[in-house]
Design an enzyme around this catalytic site. Structure first.
Site, PDB file in Angstrom:
ATOM      1  N   HIS A  54       9.795   0.434   2.500  1.00  8.44           N
ATOM      2  CA  HIS A  54       9.418   0.621   1.339  1.00  8.44           C
ATOM      3  C   HIS A  54       9.882   0.066   0.405  1.00  8.44           C
ATOM      4  O   HIS A  54       9.697   0.155  -0.863  1.00  8.44           O
ATOM      5  CB  HIS A  54       9.265   2.164   0.862  1.00  8.44           C
ATOM      6  CG  HIS A  54       8.749   3.053   2.061  1.00  8.44           C
ATOM      7  ND1 HIS A  54       7.469   3.042   2.519  1.00  8.44           N
ATOM      8  CD2 HIS A  54       9.151   4.026   2.703  1.00  8.44           C
ATOM      9  CE1 HIS A  54       7.264   3.832   3.430  1.00  8.44           C
ATOM     10  NE2 HIS A  54       8.377   4.549   3.647  1.00  8.44           N
ATOM     11  N   HIS A 216       3.027   5.580   4.752  1.00  9.89           N
ATOM     12  CA  HIS A 216       3.139   5.077   6.383  1.00  9.89           C
ATOM     13  C   HIS A 216       2.032   5.002   7.021  1.00  9.89           C
ATOM     14  O   HIS A 216       2.137   4.798   8.084  1.00  9.89           O
ATOM     15  CB  HIS A 216       4.262   6.375   6.782  1.00  9.89           C
ATOM     16  CG  HIS A 216       5.225   7.020   6.088  1.00  9.89           C
ATOM     17  ND1 HIS A 216       5.196   7.824   5.185  1.00  9.89           N
ATOM     18  CD2 HIS A 216       6.634   6.465   5.839  1.00  9.89           C
ATOM     19  CE1 HIS A 216       6.379   8.165   4.600  1.00  9.89           C
ATOM     20  NE2 HIS A 216       7.315   7.296   5.087  1.00  9.89           N
TER      21      HIS A 216
END
Length: 328
Positions: A54, A216
């Site tokens: 991320h 995700h």
């Protein structure tokens, strides 16, 4: 992929961070990133963390005016409690430590365990859970709403308060208020590919997009045929305002998911600003870029945070991290 082998992706990245940012102390073996001057006397420590993939969240937000330390886990996998305890001990000046936790089941469980362990070692702790995503309630990895783009707002604004010397209770209260004032919604234009799998983690055919995707690759609300930037902005802004209508000016984050060029993000930002204006929402500050990403996923998210005088002052306060730098 620009990697050696999947097993060393996180360690290799940490070695690269250490080489590029001497202002940070990077413990590659134990996977903790700490601002080099920690612990800072008289200052509350801020610690966050989560799965890698991320970036720049969270390691890119370590430094004066933001996080004191970050704990990167494996790709899309929570860090372990030992990392969090080590980070808390490294930044504790005796004024306490605030854990900033995105609402994912693994993160919640591991940060709770770390809190107990760190408190046993004499560290005074508080915890704030970020749960800003309005797309779905309960999803893969999550009970309740997912934590996404508002994490940046929480870490920046609470980090500025800590930098000013605010006590732990005040820093925690500010972080909670920012989270409660924030809403996010994301859109995927392509699927994400993890190093371990080497192929897309879900099926998103060409010419389609997913509205409300998670960071995700978790499912969103629905799939549709590809829409224009204007149409996506209208849908996203209207969805955010349907969930929470701000009563004052807002901070706006137009965030890339990792695979969308800045040219497109800035064009999308123009459409978001147009729609907010049409809906009568004033914008106080606007940030555009890749900040809370999902590896190579093409797409974007929008986060709105209702701002007040204190929020804006803390947002504008100096910050010096790998990913955010202004005012210094």
């Amino acid at each position: 992929m620009l990697i050696n082998v999947p097993e060393t992706v996180v360690a290799d990245a940490l070695r690269g961070i250490a080489a590029a940012h001497p202002e940070l102390t990077v413990d590659v073996e134990n996977r903790v990133i700490v601002r080099r001057d920690a612990p800072v006397a008289g200052k509350v420590g801020l610690v966050s963390g989560g799965g890698s993939g991320h970036e720049p969240l969270h390691g890119g937000f370590v430094g004066p005016g933001m996080l004191s330390a970050a704990c990167p886990g494996e790709v899309f996998t929570s860090p372990v409690p030992d990392q969090m305890v080590r980070a808390a001990a490294a930044v504790d000046s005796g004024q306490g430590v605030l854990f900033v936790v995105k609402n994912y089941t693994g993160d919640i469980l591991n940060f709770e365990m770390a809190t107990e362990l760190a408190e046993d070692e004499g560290v005074r702790l508080a915890k704030v859970v970020v749960d800003d995503d309005v797309a779905v309630t309960d999803s893969t990895f999550t009970a309740g709403r997912r934590g996404t783009g508002a994490t940046l707002f929480v870490e920046k604004i609470a980090g500025a308060a800590a930098e000013e010397g605010a006590p732990l209770e005040r820093v925690e209260a500010i972080a909670r208020r920012v989270n409660e004032s924030s809403r996010s919604f994301g859109v995927a234009l392509s699927a994400v590919t993890t190093p371990a799998k080497g192929s897309p983690t879900f099926d998103l055919p060409p010419g389609e997009l997913e509205l409300g995707i998670g960071i995700h690759g978790e499912p969103g609300r629905e799939r549709r045929a590809m829409m224009t930037s204007r149409e996506i902005a209208d849908f996203t802004v209207d969805t955010l305002l349907e969930d929470r209508r701000p009563t004052g000016p807002v901070l706006v984050l137009v965030n890339g998911m990792g695979g969308t060029p800045l040219l497109e993000l800035y064009g999308f930002n123009a459409e978001v600003r147009r729609r907010l204006s049409e809906r009568g929402v004033a914008v106080a500050r606007n940030l555009v870029g890749n900040y809370v990403t999902s590896l190579d996923m093409a797409g974007c998210s929008v986060t709105l945070c209702q701002a007040d005088e204190e929020t804006l002052r803390l947002w504008d306060a100096p910050v010096q991290t790998a990913a955010l730098r202004w005012g210094r």
